[in-house]
Design a protein around this motif. Structure first.
Motif, PDB file in Angstrom:
ATOM      1  N   MET A   1       0.847  -1.190   0.000  1.00 61.35           N
ATOM      2  CA  MET A   1       0.000   0.000   0.000  1.00 61.35           C
ATOM      3  C   MET A   1       0.889   1.249   0.000  1.00 61.35           C
ATOM      4  SD  MET A   1      -3.094   1.014   2.604  1.00 61.35           S
ATOM      5  CE  MET A   1      -4.273  -0.047   1.771  1.00 61.35           C
ATOM      6  N   ILE A   2       0.486   2.206  -0.792  1.00 58.19           N
ATOM      7  CA  ILE A   2       1.266   3.428  -0.976  1.00 58.19           C
ATOM      8  C   ILE A   2       0.535   4.577  -0.296  1.00 58.19           C
ATOM      9  CG2 ILE A   2       2.281   4.986  -2.682  1.00 58.19           C
ATOM     10  CD1 ILE A   2       2.147   2.668  -4.675  1.00 58.19           C
ATOM     11  N   SER A   3       1.296   5.442   0.333  1.00 56.08           N
ATOM     12  CA  SER A   3       0.715   6.628   0.961  1.00 56.08           C
ATOM     13  C   SER A   3       1.449   7.859   0.459  1.00 56.08           C
ATOM     14  CB  SER A   3       0.791   6.546   2.486  1.00 56.08           C
ATOM     15  OG  SER A   3       2.137   6.489   2.910  1.00 56.08           O
ATOM     16  N   SER A   4       0.714   8.916   0.252  1.00 55.89           N
ATOM     17  CA  SER A   4       1.320  10.171  -0.196  1.00 55.89           C
ATOM     18  C   SER A   4       1.835  10.952   1.008  1.00 55.89           C
ATOM     19  CB  SER A   4       0.296  11.008  -0.968  1.00 55.89           C
ATOM     20  OG  SER A   4      -0.788  11.358  -0.125  1.00 55.89           O
ATOM     21  N   SER A   5       2.746  11.854   0.736  1.00 52.96           N
ATOM     22  CA  SER A   5       3.327  12.693   1.778  1.00 52.96           C
ATOM     23  C   SER A   5       2.909  14.133   1.552  1.00 52.96           C
ATOM     24  CB  SER A   5       4.856  12.583   1.775  1.00 52.96           C
ATOM     25  OG  SER A   5       5.428  13.470   2.716  1.00 52.96           O
ATOM     26  N   SER A   6       2.692  14.851   2.669  1.00 56.00           N
ATOM     27  CA  SER A   6       2.356  16.271   2.577  1.00 56.00           C
ATOM     28  C   SER A   6       3.593  17.138   2.416  1.00 56.00           C
ATOM     29  CB  SER A   6       1.579  16.718   3.823  1.00 56.00           C
ATOM     30  OG  SER A   6       0.391  15.961   3.973  1.00 56.00           O
ATOM     31  N   LEU A   7       4.762  16.531   2.604  1.00 52.48           N
ATOM     32  CA  LEU A   7       6.022  17.271   2.512  1.00 52.48           C
ATOM     33  C   LEU A   7       6.628  17.080   1.134  1.00 52.48           C
ATOM     34  CD1 LEU A   7       8.220  18.922   4.083  1.00 52.48           C
ATOM     35  CD2 LEU A   7       9.339  16.713   4.505  1.00 52.48           C
ATOM     36  N   LYS A   8       7.086  18.171   0.548  1.00 49.65           N
ATOM     37  CA  LYS A   8       7.753  18.124  -0.751  1.00 49.65           C
ATOM     38  C   LYS A   8       9.195  18.558  -0.589  1.00 49.65           C
ATOM     39  CE  LYS A   8       7.514  19.892  -5.485  1.00 49.65           C
ATOM     40  NZ  LYS A   8       6.796  20.788  -6.424  1.00 49.65           N
ATOM     41  N   ILE A   9      10.121  17.718  -1.095  1.00 46.97           N
ATOM     42  CA  ILE A   9      11.555  18.007  -1.030  1.00 46.97           C
ATOM     43  C   ILE A   9      12.053  18.231  -2.455  1.00 46.97           C
ATOM     44  CG2 ILE A   9      13.814  17.224  -0.241  1.00 46.97           C
ATOM     45  CD1 ILE A   9      12.412  15.356   1.690  1.00 46.97           C
ATOM     46  N   THR A  10      12.739  19.332  -2.670  1.00 48.92           N
ATOM     47  CA  THR A  10      13.280  19.661  -3.989  1.00 48.92           C
ATOM     48  C   THR A  10      14.756  19.986  -3.842  1.00 48.92           C
ATOM     49  OG1 THR A  10      11.135  20.578  -4.647  1.00 48.92           O
ATOM     50  CG2 THR A  10      13.040  21.124  -6.023  1.00 48.92           C
ATOM     51  N   ALA A  11      15.613  19.228  -4.534  1.00 43.69           N
ATOM     52  CA  ALA A  11      17.067  19.454  -4.495  1.00 43.69           C
ATOM     53  C   ALA A  11      17.492  20.214  -5.738  1.00 43.69           C
ATOM     54  CB  ALA A  11      17.819  18.136  -4.390  1.00 43.69           C
ATOM     55  N   GLN A  12      18.558  20.990  -5.601  1.00 48.36           N
ATOM     56  CA  GLN A  12      19.058  21.773  -6.736  1.00 48.36           C
ATOM     57  C   GLN A  12      19.665  20.855  -7.786  1.00 48.36           C
ATOM     58  OE1 GLN A  12      22.239  24.286  -5.389  1.00 48.36           O
ATOM     59  NE2 GLN A  12      23.791  22.779  -5.855  1.00 48.36           N
ATOM     60  N   ASP A  13      19.656  21.348  -9.023  1.00 48.23           N
ATOM     61  CA  ASP A  13      20.241  20.578 -10.120  1.00 48.23           C
ATOM     62  C   ASP A  13      21.752  20.714 -10.098  1.00 48.23           C
ATOM     63  OD1 ASP A  13      17.743  19.832 -10.985  1.00 48.23           O
ATOM     64  OD2 ASP A  13      17.511  21.549 -12.312  1.00 48.23           O
ATOM     65  N   GLN A  14      22.420  19.580 -10.048  1.00 46.17           N
ATOM     66  CA  GLN A  14      23.885  19.551 -10.081  1.00 46.17           C
ATOM     67  C   GLN A  14      24.296  18.229 -10.702  1.00 46.17           C
ATOM     68  OE1 GLN A  14      25.713  20.504  -6.383  1.00 46.17           O
ATOM     69  NE2 GLN A  14      27.804  20.137  -7.076  1.00 46.17           N
ATOM     70  N   GLU A  15      25.073  18.307 -11.782  1.00 46.06           N
ATOM     71  CA  GLU A  15      25.346  17.096 -12.548  1.00 46.06           C
ATOM     72  C   GLU A  15      26.709  16.487 -12.258  1.00 46.06           C
ATOM     73  OE1 GLU A  15      24.804  18.064 -16.621  1.00 46.06           O
ATOM     74  OE2 GLU A  15      22.643  18.432 -16.421  1.00 46.06           O
ATOM     75  N   VAL A  16      27.732  17.324 -12.119  1.00 46.85           N
ATOM     76  CA  VAL A  16      29.082  16.784 -11.994  1.00 46.85           C
ATOM     77  C   VAL A  16      29.787  17.386 -10.790  1.00 46.85           C
ATOM     78  CG1 VAL A  16      29.309  16.350 -14.472  1.00 46.85           C
ATOM     79  CG2 VAL A  16      30.020  18.542 -13.541  1.00 46.85           C
ATOM     80  N   VAL A  17      30.728  16.612 -10.231  1.00 49.81           N
ATOM     81  CA  VAL A  17      31.635  17.070  -9.184  1.00 49.81           C
ATOM     82  C   VAL A  17      33.026  16.584  -9.569  1.00 49.81           C
ATOM     83  CG1 VAL A  17      29.900  17.102  -7.362  1.00 49.81           C
ATOM     84  CG2 VAL A  17      31.174  15.002  -7.813  1.00 49.81           C
ATOM     85  N   ARG A  18      34.045  17.131  -8.883  1.00 48.70           N
ATOM     86  CA  ARG A  18      35.424  16.776  -9.207  1.00 48.70           C
ATOM     87  C   ARG A  18      36.112  16.192  -7.988  1.00 48.70           C
ATOM     88  NH1 ARG A  18      34.238  21.173 -12.337  1.00 48.70           N
ATOM     89  NH2 ARG A  18      34.812  20.968 -14.540  1.00 48.70           N
ATOM     90  N   SER A  19      37.037  15.291  -8.248  1.00 43.51           N
ATOM     91  CA  SER A  19      37.762  14.648  -7.153  1.00 43.51           C
ATOM     92  C   SER A  19      38.650  15.672  -6.461  1.00 43.51           C
ATOM     93  CB  SER A  19      38.607  13.487  -7.694  1.00 43.51           C
ATOM     94  OG  SER A  19      39.556  13.957  -8.627  1.00 43.51           O
ATOM     95  N   GLY A  20      38.790  15.515  -5.153  1.00 39.17           N
ATOM     96  CA  GLY A  20      39.609  16.418  -4.361  1.00 39.17           C
ATOM     97  C   GLY A  20      38.914  17.720  -4.017  1.00 39.17           C
ATOM     98  N   GLU A  21      37.624  17.845  -4.243  1.00 34.13           N
ATOM     99  CA  GLU A  21      36.907  19.091  -3.979  1.00 34.13           C
ATOM    100  C   GLU A  21      35.728  18.845  -3.038  1.00 34.13           C
ATOM    101  OE1 GLU A  21      35.627  20.892  -7.566  1.00 34.13           O
ATOM    102  OE2 GLU A  21      37.647  21.461  -8.227  1.00 34.13           O
ATOM    103  N   GLU A  22      35.414  19.899  -2.285  1.00 29.52           N
ATOM    104  CA  GLU A  22      34.192  19.896  -1.491  1.00 29.52           C
ATOM    105  C   GLU A  22      33.052  20.474  -2.321  1.00 29.52           C
ATOM    106  OE1 GLU A  22      34.803  22.096   2.052  1.00 29.52           O
ATOM    107  OE2 GLU A  22      36.298  20.727   2.885  1.00 29.52           O
ATOM    108  N   PHE A  23      31.840  20.040  -2.053  1.00 30.21           N
ATOM    109  CA  PHE A  23      30.676  20.609  -2.706  1.00 30.21           C
ATOM    110  C   PHE A  23      29.480  20.508  -1.770  1.00 30.21           C
ATOM    111  CE2 PHE A  23      30.428  16.130  -3.730  1.00 30.21           C
ATOM    112  CZ  PHE A  23      29.072  15.830  -3.712  1.00 30.21           C
ATOM    113  N   ASN A  24      28.500  21.364  -2.026  1.00 28.62           N
ATOM    114  CA  ASN A  24      27.288  21.410  -1.219  1.00 28.62           C
ATOM    115  C   ASN A  24      26.074  21.122  -2.092  1.00 28.62           C
ATOM    116  OD1 ASN A  24      28.780  22.274   1.073  1.00 28.62           O
ATOM    117  ND2 ASN A  24      28.655  24.394   0.379  1.00 28.62           N
TER     118      ASN A  24
END
Length: 365
Positions: free
Chosen positions: A76-99
């Motif tokens: 059985m499936i239930s819907s959620s009242s909360l919506k989560i939206t993450a920013q678009d980000q496609e690539v990251v590089r080794s040795g780097e921090e990202f948010n």
């Protein structure tokens, strides 16, 4: 998208209905099938609204012999009242921090949620706020921190999951995103864009619609670093065609209506550097009829002040003839001095003492 495993084994099988039903079998939402199937076993279905109640997915159809079949989702499936939206980000590089930034929005009364972030490579370094209160159609921002170690193989795919759980209501929702690790390359040079030809037959003729006229543009885009990975147009509403002429060099042809006389060609290289060409052929304007010249009255110059003649000098006063002169003043004789007064002797009675003196009775003794 709905996938029915094994459907391709039965030729001429069709799917006729997709329903969302509650635990009593009551239909909550009836899905609408698109005209085209995504594959032999997958179909695109439009669900107008997800019900707030818990539901099952019920699928009905016919096999190749005309027999009716149906399938029911095992959970059985239930819907959620909360919506989560993450920013678009496609690539990251080794040795780097990202948010990774994300937003939470709750349709309903305020509620408190516990947030967790994880990934399949253990690159997660934490989350800014692990407990937030959301509600009243107010958006709450969140941020998760990651670090890709040096030596991470280029092309590695990272799956990030952001989860939110309300301990008060039990409401739960999550958001997933995938990132790709790219090779660490130092490329700070933006692509170069050169206009090769520009054809702009956009003259304005009386009674001509601007949509009937077109203009064309040719450009050559090159990059000396990681190479061009994307070319697109902005501002205009025309047609863009690109082809690679040689390594790290792309030719672009753009055509548009004269109603859209401006465009920007954007080139992006593998390091994210951006180069662009901005072109505008000018808006067509109706012919300007030259106004009939109007003779404006010449400015009236105020007359110069008339110089008055020099004032006439009055003639000098005429001197009277000597015969009419007044006689000189007559000198009066000097004053005659009077004789000095005579002083009378003391024995002689003064005229004031000739009268008897009146005495009061107080003086008699």
């Amino acid at each position: 998208m709905v996938t029915v495993t094994g459907l391709s084994l039965f030729p001429n099988s069709t799917i006729t209905e997709l329903l969302l039903v509650d635990d009593w079998g009551v239909v909550l939402v009836n899905g609408t099938f698109w005209n085209m199937a995504a594959s032999a076993e997958s179909y695109l279905v439009d669900i107008a609204e997800i019900p707030k109640e818990q539901f099952f997915v019920l699928l009905r159809g016919q096999d190749g012999t005309g027999a009716v079949f149906q399938r029911l989702s095992p959970t059985m499936i239930s819907s959620s009242s909360l919506k989560i939206t993450a920013q678009d980000q496609e690539v990251v590089r080794s040795g780097e921090e990202f948010n990774v930034t994300f937003t939470l929005r709750l349709d309903g009364p305020p509620s408190t949620y516990n947030l967790t972030v994880r990934d399949d490579h253990k690159f997660t370094h934490g989350i800014r706020n692990s407990r937030v209160t959301v509600g009243g159609n107010v958006t709450v921002d969140g941020m998760a921190h990651f670090f890709v170690p040096n030596g991470t193989r280029p092309g590695t795919s990272i799956t990030i999951t952001i989860e939110a759980l309300s301990p008060d209501t039990g409401d739960f929702n999550y958001e997933m995103m995938q990132l790709t690790v790219m090779e660490q390359v130092v490329d700070l040079i933006s692509p170069n864009c050169t206009i090769t030809h520009l054809v702009k037959p956009c003259p304005f003729h009386p009674g001509t619609n601007c949509s009937a006229e077109t203009w064309q543009l040719g450009a050559l885009l090159s990059d000396l670093g990681t190479g061009i990975v994307r070319v697109y147009s902005r501002l205009g509403n025309g047609t863009l065609e690109t082809r690679e002429v040689e390594m790290n060099m792309t030719a672009a042809n753009y055509s548009a209506s004269c109603c859209f006389p401006e465009v920007e060609l954007i080139a992006v290289d593998g390091a994210g550097n951006v180069g662009k060409c901005s072109v505008g052929v000018g808006l067509p304007s109706p012919p300007q009829t030259s106004p009939t010249p109007q003779t404006s009255p010449s400015p009236q110059t105020s007359p110069k002040p008339r110089r008055l003649p020099p004032s006439r000098r009055l003639p000098p006063s005429r001197r009277l003839p000597p015969s009419r002169r007044l006689p000189p003043f007559r000198r009066l004789p000097p004053f005659r001095r009077l004789p000095a007064p005579r002083i009378l002797p003391d024995s002689a009675p003064s005229p004031a003492s000739s009268e008897p003196r009146k005495t009061s009775g107080a003086d008699s003794s």
